[in-house]
Design a protein around this motif. Sequence first.
Motif, PDB file in Angstrom:
ATOM      1  N   TYR A 244       9.862  20.917  -2.118  1.00 41.54           N
ATOM      2  CA  TYR A 244       8.894  21.481  -1.184  1.00 41.54           C
ATOM      3  C   TYR A 244       9.400  22.821  -0.679  1.00 41.54           C
ATOM      4  O   TYR A 244      10.595  23.115  -0.763  1.00 41.54           O
ATOM      5  CB  TYR A 244       8.654  20.535   0.004  1.00 41.54           C
ATOM      6  CG  TYR A 244       7.988  19.236  -0.391  1.00 41.54           C
ATOM      7  CD1 TYR A 244       6.604  19.123  -0.435  1.00 41.54           C
ATOM      8  CD2 TYR A 244       8.755  18.124  -0.737  1.00 41.54           C
ATOM      9  CE1 TYR A 244       5.980  17.930  -0.811  1.00 41.54           C
ATOM     10  CE2 TYR A 244       8.159  16.928  -1.111  1.00 41.54           C
ATOM     11  CZ  TYR A 244       6.771  16.837  -1.146  1.00 41.54           C
ATOM     12  OH  TYR A 244       6.170  15.667  -1.520  1.00 41.54           O
ATOM     13  N   ARG A 245       8.511  23.634  -0.163  1.00 43.99           N
ATOM     14  CA  ARG A 245       8.888  24.966   0.314  1.00 43.99           C
ATOM     15  C   ARG A 245       9.447  24.833   1.734  1.00 43.99           C
ATOM     16  O   ARG A 245       8.744  25.001   2.738  1.00 43.99           O
ATOM     17  CB  ARG A 245       7.677  25.900   0.282  1.00 43.99           C
ATOM     18  CG  ARG A 245       7.142  26.137  -1.134  1.00 43.99           C
ATOM     19  CD  ARG A 245       6.190  27.333  -1.206  1.00 43.99           C
ATOM     20  NE  ARG A 245       5.154  27.291  -0.169  1.00 43.99           N
ATOM     21  CZ  ARG A 245       4.011  26.638  -0.283  1.00 43.99           C
ATOM     22  NH1 ARG A 245       3.761  25.928  -1.387  1.00 43.99           N
ATOM     23  NH2 ARG A 245       3.119  26.668   0.685  1.00 43.99           N
ATOM     24  N   THR A 246      10.715  24.524   1.820  1.00 40.87           N
ATOM     25  CA  THR A 246      11.379  24.316   3.104  1.00 40.87           C
ATOM     26  C   THR A 246      12.298  25.482   3.436  1.00 40.87           C
ATOM     27  O   THR A 246      12.659  26.290   2.565  1.00 40.87           O
ATOM     28  CB  THR A 246      12.221  23.031   3.085  1.00 40.87           C
ATOM     29  OG1 THR A 246      13.349  23.231   2.206  1.00 40.87           O
ATOM     30  CG2 THR A 246      11.404  21.839   2.583  1.00 40.87           C
ATOM     31  N   LEU A 247      12.681  25.566   4.700  1.00 36.79           N
ATOM     32  CA  LEU A 247      13.756  26.452   5.135  1.00 36.79           C
ATOM     33  C   LEU A 247      15.018  25.596   5.182  1.00 36.79           C
ATOM     34  O   LEU A 247      15.245  24.851   6.131  1.00 36.79           O
ATOM     35  CB  LEU A 247      13.443  27.038   6.518  1.00 36.79           C
ATOM     36  CG  LEU A 247      12.257  28.004   6.580  1.00 36.79           C
ATOM     37  CD1 LEU A 247      11.866  28.295   8.022  1.00 36.79           C
ATOM     38  CD2 LEU A 247      12.588  29.310   5.859  1.00 36.79           C
ATOM     39  N   PRO A 248      15.857  25.653   4.147  1.00 40.47           N
ATOM     40  CA  PRO A 248      16.973  24.699   4.010  1.00 40.47           C
ATOM     41  C   PRO A 248      18.171  25.065   4.876  1.00 40.47           C
ATOM     42  O   PRO A 248      19.247  25.408   4.373  1.00 40.47           O
ATOM     43  CB  PRO A 248      17.307  24.780   2.526  1.00 40.47           C
ATOM     44  CG  PRO A 248      16.956  26.182   2.139  1.00 40.47           C
ATOM     45  CD  PRO A 248      15.764  26.558   2.992  1.00 40.47           C
ATOM     46  N   SER A 249      18.009  24.961   6.170  1.00 34.14           N
ATOM     47  CA  SER A 249      19.072  25.285   7.120  1.00 34.14           C
ATOM     48  C   SER A 249      18.995  24.305   8.277  1.00 34.14           C
ATOM     49  O   SER A 249      17.909  23.834   8.648  1.00 34.14           O
ATOM     50  CB  SER A 249      18.906  26.719   7.635  1.00 34.14           C
ATOM     51  OG  SER A 249      19.656  26.927   8.820  1.00 34.14           O
ATOM     52  N   ARG A 250      20.148  23.982   8.867  1.00 33.70           N
ATOM     53  CA  ARG A 250      20.178  23.079  10.005  1.00 33.70           C
ATOM     54  C   ARG A 250      19.340  23.601  11.163  1.00 33.70           C
ATOM     55  O   ARG A 250      18.842  22.827  11.982  1.00 33.70           O
ATOM     56  CB  ARG A 250      21.627  22.863  10.471  1.00 33.70           C
ATOM     57  CG  ARG A 250      22.271  24.064  11.124  1.00 33.70           C
ATOM     58  CD  ARG A 250      23.713  23.795  11.550  1.00 33.70           C
ATOM     59  NE  ARG A 250      23.801  22.748  12.555  1.00 33.70           N
ATOM     60  CZ  ARG A 250      23.737  22.972  13.862  1.00 33.70           C
ATOM     61  NH1 ARG A 250      23.538  24.210  14.315  1.00 33.70           N
ATOM     62  NH2 ARG A 250      23.856  21.977  14.706  1.00 33.70           N
ATOM     63  N   TYR A 251      19.195  24.925  11.260  1.00 34.93           N
ATOM     64  CA  TYR A 251      18.432  25.495  12.358  1.00 34.93           C
ATOM     65  C   TYR A 251      16.937  25.210  12.230  1.00 34.93           C
ATOM     66  O   TYR A 251      16.203  25.319  13.206  1.00 34.93           O
ATOM     67  CB  TYR A 251      18.665  27.007  12.434  1.00 34.93           C
ATOM     68  CG  TYR A 251      20.102  27.358  12.701  1.00 34.93           C
ATOM     69  CD1 TYR A 251      20.662  27.170  13.960  1.00 34.93           C
ATOM     70  CD2 TYR A 251      20.910  27.872  11.694  1.00 34.93           C
ATOM     71  CE1 TYR A 251      21.993  27.493  14.214  1.00 34.93           C
ATOM     72  CE2 TYR A 251      22.237  28.202  11.932  1.00 34.93           C
ATOM     73  CZ  TYR A 251      22.766  28.012  13.185  1.00 34.93           C
ATOM     74  OH  TYR A 251      24.085  28.320  13.433  1.00 34.93           O
ATOM     75  N   PHE A 252      16.515  24.861  11.047  1.00 33.29           N
ATOM     76  CA  PHE A 252      15.107  24.562  10.811  1.00 33.29           C
ATOM     77  C   PHE A 252      14.931  23.143  10.287  1.00 33.29           C
ATOM     78  O   PHE A 252      13.997  22.849   9.549  1.00 33.29           O
ATOM     79  CB  PHE A 252      14.503  25.578   9.830  1.00 33.29           C
ATOM     80  CG  PHE A 252      14.617  26.986  10.325  1.00 33.29           C
ATOM     81  CD1 PHE A 252      13.808  27.438  11.358  1.00 33.29           C
ATOM     82  CD2 PHE A 252      15.546  27.858   9.778  1.00 33.29           C
ATOM     83  CE1 PHE A 252      13.927  28.734  11.831  1.00 33.29           C
ATOM     84  CE2 PHE A 252      15.665  29.151  10.246  1.00 33.29           C
ATOM     85  CZ  PHE A 252      14.852  29.592  11.278  1.00 33.29           C
ATOM     86  N   ARG A 253      15.856  22.275  10.677  1.00 34.08           N
ATOM     87  CA  ARG A 253      15.774  20.866  10.258  1.00 34.08           C
ATOM     88  C   ARG A 253      16.139  19.992  11.460  1.00 34.08           C
ATOM     89  O   ARG A 253      17.192  20.166  12.069  1.00 34.08           O
ATOM     90  CB  ARG A 253      16.719  20.589   9.094  1.00 34.08           C
ATOM     91  CG  ARG A 253      16.512  19.212   8.453  1.00 34.08           C
ATOM     92  CD  ARG A 253      17.563  18.948   7.381  1.00 34.08           C
ATOM     93  NE  ARG A 253      17.484  19.856   6.255  1.00 34.08           N
ATOM     94  CZ  ARG A 253      18.453  20.674   5.869  1.00 34.08           C
ATOM     95  NH1 ARG A 253      19.605  20.699   6.541  1.00 34.08           N
ATOM     96  NH2 ARG A 253      18.302  21.463   4.819  1.00 34.08           N
ATOM     97  N   ALA A 254      15.270  19.035  11.783  1.00 28.75           N
ATOM     98  CA  ALA A 254      15.490  18.137  12.920  1.00 28.75           C
ATOM     99  C   ALA A 254      15.316  16.700  12.465  1.00 28.75           C
ATOM    100  O   ALA A 254      14.679  16.422  11.437  1.00 28.75           O
ATOM    101  CB  ALA A 254      14.507  18.460  14.048  1.00 28.75           C
ATOM    102  N   ILE A 255      15.885  15.775  13.238  1.00 28.64           N
ATOM    103  CA  ILE A 255      15.744  14.351  12.954  1.00 28.64           C
ATOM    104  C   ILE A 255      15.433  13.624  14.260  1.00 28.64           C
ATOM    105  O   ILE A 255      15.959  13.965  15.312  1.00 28.64           O
ATOM    106  CB  ILE A 255      17.014  13.774  12.292  1.00 28.64           C
ATOM    107  CG1 ILE A 255      16.776  12.332  11.836  1.00 28.64           C
ATOM    108  CG2 ILE A 255      18.234  13.893  13.204  1.00 28.64           C
ATOM    109  CD1 ILE A 255      17.886  11.787  10.933  1.00 28.64           C
ATOM    110  N   GLY A 256      14.539  12.643  14.177  1.00 29.74           N
ATOM    111  CA  GLY A 256      14.180  11.870  15.354  1.00 29.74           C
ATOM    112  C   GLY A 256      13.754  10.477  14.953  1.00 29.74           C
ATOM    113  O   GLY A 256      13.545  10.179  13.770  1.00 29.74           O
ATOM    114  N   GLY A 257      13.641   9.604  15.925  1.00 23.05           N
ATOM    115  CA  GLY A 257      13.228   8.241  15.639  1.00 23.05           C
ATOM    116  C   GLY A 257      12.887   7.497  16.907  1.00 23.05           C
ATOM    117  O   GLY A 257      13.219   7.941  18.020  1.00 23.05           O
TER     118      GLY A 257
END
Length: 368
Positions: A244-257
């Motif tokens: 997928y066309r992602t921004l592959p950086s921790r600054y643009f990646r989050a996790i939640g639940g």
Amino acid sequence: MCILVQGQGDMIKKGYRPNDGGEDGKIWQYGLIISEMTLRRQSNPFAAPAKWIPWLWIGLGLLLGGLTSCNSRNAAGVGLAANAPTPTFMPTYQWINLQTPLPTFTPNITPTETQTPNPRPSPLPSPSPVTGNCLEAGGQITTGSLKTTLLPQSLEYRVYLPPCYQVDTERFYPVLYLIHGQSYNDDQWDRLGADETADRLIASSVIPPFIIVMPRDRIWTPPSDDKFGGVLVELLVPWIDAHYRTLPSRYFRAIGGLSRGASWSVHLGLRYWGVFGAVGAHSLPLFWTDMNNMDKLLDAIPLETMPRFYIDIGDHDLQTLIDSASWFASMLDQRGIPHEWHLNSGRHEEEYWQSHMEQYLRWYTEEW
């Protein structure tokens, strides 16, 4: 920095309905079993194993010939590690094999990306705003699965693609990973309206467009036995970035639940801080091993690369879960780690999480 929000509203209902525990009326969380029987506080001494564990050990000691004393809590493995932070609460009881010593826990504190990430990248320039029917049409949900020998079954997942993803082919997107609660599956966040809420906020330019990935966890055991977390980080994240066309950086990646999914988001966010820049924990029960190793986990993360944290829970949730969430917030407070802590009106149920969906998505995307 800690933000305390005391929610007001009409979420409070009479009685307790353990929505996150399945049809058997039990909640299985972070190595704990909390049953309706426990909630009713019945006086039967055999209703809660923690009450007759001391007699079991005394009997075994007499049979072995002269054991004269027994610390029932430590013998059952319920105590904390000697150098671990001491929470202000103790759970009811744990999954413990009395004949097998607890394994030594060695946290994996090495993220899959570099320990010292590059300076925060700038997002790619956005193409001209897309007008027409694609914003009105909204995003779309796709499904897939990854086969791996690390799990007994393939890892199933859902992907929300934002409005105009198929049209705006030069644009790249941040990614939010959302994990469901125990006894549910990858459709929970979809049913709660994460996609419809994202569509509405994106179309009104309140938040930027982004991708949501919703993986399925099938095993309700502690992280030492459930390889779901490792598969998510080591296999699913790279696969999503590659397809997928992602921004592959921790600054643009989050996790939640939510619920057990919140346990996972904190567990993975602390160990893979080079992968995730923001961690959301909704109705959080910490995994037991994470509580025992919290000092070590937090101290291993350079302050300049510490993820953002968001913690919330309903004021009519189980008290042990409220204590768990507030204890984690206090650990962040002690270190001056920026985070948000919200004690809202509500219970441990889908209506609570659904009512806060917009608040969640605004927080996840506020730095994108």
